[in-house]
Each structure stands twice: as C-alpha cells, then as structure tokens.
Scaffold this motif. Structure first.
Motif, mmCIF file in Angstrom:
data_model
loop_
_atom_site.group_PDB
_atom_site.id
_atom_site.type_symbol
_atom_site.label_atom_id
_atom_site.label_comp_id
_atom_site.label_asym_id
_atom_site.label_seq_id
_atom_site.Cartn_x
_atom_site.Cartn_y
_atom_site.Cartn_z
ATOM 1 N N LEU A 98 0.832 -1.211 0.000
ATOM 2 C CA LEU A 98 0.000 0.000 0.000
ATOM 3 C C LEU A 98 0.862 1.255 0.000
ATOM 4 O O LEU A 98 0.578 2.210 -0.739
ATOM 5 C CB LEU A 98 -0.945 0.001 1.209
ATOM 6 C CG LEU A 98 -2.084 -1.013 1.173
ATOM 7 C CD1 LEU A 98 -2.809 -1.048 2.503
ATOM 8 C CD2 LEU A 98 -3.046 -0.717 0.033
ATOM 9 N N ARG A 99 1.915 1.268 0.810
ATOM 10 C CA ARG A 99 2.817 2.424 0.844
ATOM 11 C C ARG A 99 3.470 2.619 -0.526
ATOM 12 O O ARG A 99 3.574 3.749 -1.019
ATOM 13 C CB ARG A 99 3.892 2.249 1.912
ATOM 14 C CG ARG A 99 4.790 3.492 2.018
ATOM 15 C CD ARG A 99 5.953 3.341 2.986
ATOM 16 N NE ARG A 99 5.536 2.951 4.322
ATOM 17 C CZ ARG A 99 5.775 1.739 4.855
ATOM 18 N NH1 ARG A 99 6.410 0.820 4.173
ATOM 19 N NH2 ARG A 99 5.384 1.461 6.081
ATOM 20 N N GLY A 100 3.895 1.528 -1.137
ATOM 21 C CA GLY A 100 4.522 1.618 -2.455
ATOM 22 C C GLY A 100 3.584 2.195 -3.502
ATOM 23 O O GLY A 100 3.982 3.051 -4.302
ATOM 24 N N ILE A 101 2.339 1.741 -3.489
ATOM 25 C CA ILE A 101 1.354 2.266 -4.444
ATOM 26 C C ILE A 101 1.129 3.757 -4.199
ATOM 27 O O ILE A 101 1.103 4.557 -5.142
ATOM 28 C CB ILE A 101 0.016 1.491 -4.328
ATOM 29 C CG1 ILE A 101 0.201 0.035 -4.784
ATOM 30 C CG2 ILE A 101 -1.077 2.175 -5.141
ATOM 31 C CD1 ILE A 101 -0.981 -0.863 -4.453
ATOM 32 N N ARG A 102 0.992 4.118 -2.930
ATOM 33 C CA ARG A 102 0.767 5.533 -2.600
ATOM 34 C C ARG A 102 1.950 6.393 -3.037
ATOM 35 O O ARG A 102 1.771 7.466 -3.638
ATOM 36 C CB ARG A 102 0.510 5.681 -1.090
ATOM 37 C CG ARG A 102 0.195 7.094 -0.662
ATOM 38 C CD ARG A 102 -0.170 7.179 0.796
ATOM 39 N NE ARG A 102 0.874 6.700 1.696
ATOM 40 C CZ ARG A 102 1.986 7.398 2.013
ATOM 41 N NH1 ARG A 102 2.193 8.593 1.482
ATOM 42 N NH2 ARG A 102 2.873 6.905 2.853
ATOM 43 N N HIS A 103 3.154 5.920 -2.778
ATOM 44 C CA HIS A 103 4.342 6.683 -3.184
ATOM 45 C C HIS A 103 4.445 6.777 -4.703
ATOM 46 O O HIS A 103 4.807 7.833 -5.229
ATOM 47 C CB HIS A 103 5.606 6.048 -2.616
ATOM 48 C CG HIS A 103 5.799 6.325 -1.163
ATOM 49 N ND1 HIS A 103 6.814 5.772 -0.428
ATOM 50 C CD2 HIS A 103 5.106 7.088 -0.288
ATOM 51 C CE1 HIS A 103 6.739 6.179 0.823
ATOM 52 N NE2 HIS A 103 5.701 6.980 0.935
ATOM 53 N N ASP A 104 4.140 5.671 -5.401
ATOM 54 C CA ASP A 104 4.180 5.691 -6.870
ATOM 55 C C ASP A 104 3.208 6.724 -7.432
ATOM 56 O O ASP A 104 3.465 7.315 -8.481
ATOM 57 C CB ASP A 104 3.852 4.314 -7.444
ATOM 58 C CG ASP A 104 4.964 3.296 -7.216
ATOM 59 O OD1 ASP A 104 6.093 3.697 -6.832
ATOM 60 O OD2 ASP A 104 4.698 2.089 -7.407
ATOM 61 N N ARG A 105 2.113 6.936 -6.740
ATOM 62 C CA ARG A 105 1.127 7.924 -7.178
ATOM 63 C C ARG A 105 1.496 9.331 -6.737
ATOM 64 O O ARG A 105 0.830 10.297 -7.100
ATOM 65 C CB ARG A 105 -0.255 7.561 -6.631
ATOM 66 C CG ARG A 105 -0.827 6.283 -7.231
ATOM 67 C CD ARG A 105 -2.108 5.858 -6.527
ATOM 68 N NE ARG A 105 -3.090 6.919 -6.467
ATOM 69 C CZ ARG A 105 -4.111 7.081 -7.311
ATOM 70 N NH1 ARG A 105 -4.277 6.221 -8.289
ATOM 71 N NH2 ARG A 105 -4.954 8.074 -7.169
ATOM 72 N N GLY A 106 2.537 9.457 -5.908
ATOM 73 C CA GLY A 106 2.971 10.762 -5.427
ATOM 74 C C GLY A 106 2.002 11.390 -4.444
ATOM 75 O O GLY A 106 1.893 12.621 -4.386
ATOM 76 N N GLU A 107 1.314 10.553 -3.679
ATOM 77 C CA GLU A 107 0.300 11.054 -2.757
ATOM 78 C C GLU A 107 0.817 11.156 -1.334
ATOM 79 O O GLU A 107 1.647 10.365 -0.910
ATOM 80 C CB GLU A 107 -0.922 10.131 -2.761
ATOM 81 C CG GLU A 107 -1.676 10.166 -4.045
ATOM 82 C CD GLU A 107 -3.003 9.427 -3.957
ATOM 83 O OE1 GLU A 107 -3.424 9.089 -2.836
ATOM 84 O OE2 GLU A 107 -3.592 9.204 -5.011
ATOM 85 N N ARG A 108 0.257 12.129 -0.626
ATOM 86 C CA ARG A 108 0.549 12.250 0.800
ATOM 87 C C ARG A 108 -0.348 11.288 1.570
ATOM 88 O O ARG A 108 -1.450 10.959 1.133
ATOM 89 C CB ARG A 108 0.266 13.669 1.286
ATOM 90 C CG ARG A 108 1.167 14.724 0.693
ATOM 91 C CD ARG A 108 0.857 16.122 1.195
ATOM 92 N NE ARG A 108 -0.577 16.345 1.392
ATOM 93 C CZ ARG A 108 -1.104 16.992 2.427
ATOM 94 N NH1 ARG A 108 -0.328 17.498 3.359
ATOM 95 N NH2 ARG A 108 -2.408 17.162 2.532
ATOM 96 N N LEU A 109 0.137 10.856 2.708
ATOM 97 C CA LEU A 109 -0.611 9.960 3.581
ATOM 98 C C LEU A 109 -1.979 10.551 3.919
ATOM 99 O O LEU A 109 -3.002 9.860 3.859
ATOM 100 C CB LEU A 109 0.205 9.710 4.853
ATOM 101 C CG LEU A 109 -0.304 8.661 5.812
ATOM 102 C CD1 LEU A 109 -0.032 7.271 5.272
ATOM 103 C CD2 LEU A 109 0.376 8.819 7.154
ATOM 104 N N ALA A 110 -1.994 11.831 4.248
ATOM 105 C CA ALA A 110 -3.242 12.492 4.653
ATOM 106 C C ALA A 110 -4.280 12.484 3.533
ATOM 107 O O ALA A 110 -5.477 12.310 3.795
ATOM 108 C CB ALA A 110 -2.952 13.922 5.094
ATOM 109 N N ASP A 111 -3.840 12.669 2.284
ATOM 110 C CA ASP A 111 -4.779 12.696 1.155
ATOM 111 C C ASP A 111 -5.418 11.328 0.932
ATOM 112 O O ASP A 111 -6.631 11.212 0.748
ATOM 113 C CB ASP A 111 -4.070 13.161 -0.115
ATOM 114 C CG ASP A 111 -3.553 14.587 0.005
ATOM 115 O OD1 ASP A 111 -4.144 15.382 0.761
ATOM 116 O OD2 ASP A 111 -2.534 14.893 -0.654
ATOM 117 N N THR A 112 -4.596 10.289 0.948
ATOM 118 C CA THR A 112 -5.120 8.928 0.761
ATOM 119 C C THR A 112 -6.042 8.554 1.911
ATOM 120 O O THR A 112 -7.110 7.984 1.694
ATOM 121 C CB THR A 112 -3.958 7.914 0.648
ATOM 122 O OG1 THR A 112 -3.097 8.312 -0.420
ATOM 123 C CG2 THR A 112 -4.477 6.521 0.386
#
Length: 112
Positions: free
Chosen positions: A30-44
């Motif tokens: 999940l962290r990898g997918i979020r980072h690949d999308r360039g998203e902040r933790l708070a946004d997701t």
C-alpha cells in the motif's frame, strides 16, 4: 552410568528466517502504491475515510485491518482488491526463500 548426549545448539541448527506477516506485506505494498502515485498519507487517508495515523499504522504493518478497511484504502488508491491481493502474494513469494508448504495438488484439493 548413562551416556550424556549433547543437544544441538542454535549454531548447529539451520537458520531459517520467519515468514513475513501478511499485514507487513500488505502495508509495504500500500505504501509503495501511494508513493508511486505521489500522494501524501493524509490525502489517501481522507479519501479512504480513515485517519492518517491509522493508515500509517497499516502501512507499517502494525495494524491488522479489516477487509472493509483494506477495500477502502484500495479504492482510495484506485486499485482493485484482486490486483492488490495478487501483488501482496507475489511480494510474499519473493520474500520467502523456501518453497511453499502447500503444493499445487494440495491447493487444487483445497479448492474442490
């Protein structure tokens, strides 16, 4: 008198790494997918309807999220549960040096 037989020591036992936990592999993915999308933790977290702290704990493998929570986070990351699950399984297989304990024949019999 009885003969004393030494017990094997830890050094003589084959070293075997513990299998990674599902929650750890899920969190890493999940962290990898979020980072690949360039998203902040708070946004997701906001889109998933969870707190940033809770999502952080999921990503670090500290929480065992319910299937509803996994679905919410996957949806927020625009990933299907099938794709997420398959990716986590692939990650676990790659991390595990030993062959799977359940062979393909046993898997087929379990599915029947």
């Amino acid at each position: 008198m009885a003969e004393i037989i030494p017990l094997p020591t830890k050094a003589s036992r084959p070293s075997r790494q513990p299998e990674p936990l599902w929650r750890e592999a899920l969190g890493d993915r999940l962290r990898g997918i979020r980072h690949d999308r360039g998203e902040r933790l708070a946004d997701t977290a906001e889109r998933a309807g969870v707190s940033p702290q809770y999502l952080s704990e999921i990503e670090r493998g500290l929480k065992e999220p319910s299937s509803e929570m996994i679905a919410a986070v996957a949806g927020a990351l625009e990933v299907t549960l099938i794709d997420l699950t398959a990716a986590v399984v692939d990650d676990l297989r790659a991390r595990t040096a030993e062959p799977a304990a359940v062979g393909s024949r046993a898997m087929l019999s379990l599915a029947a």
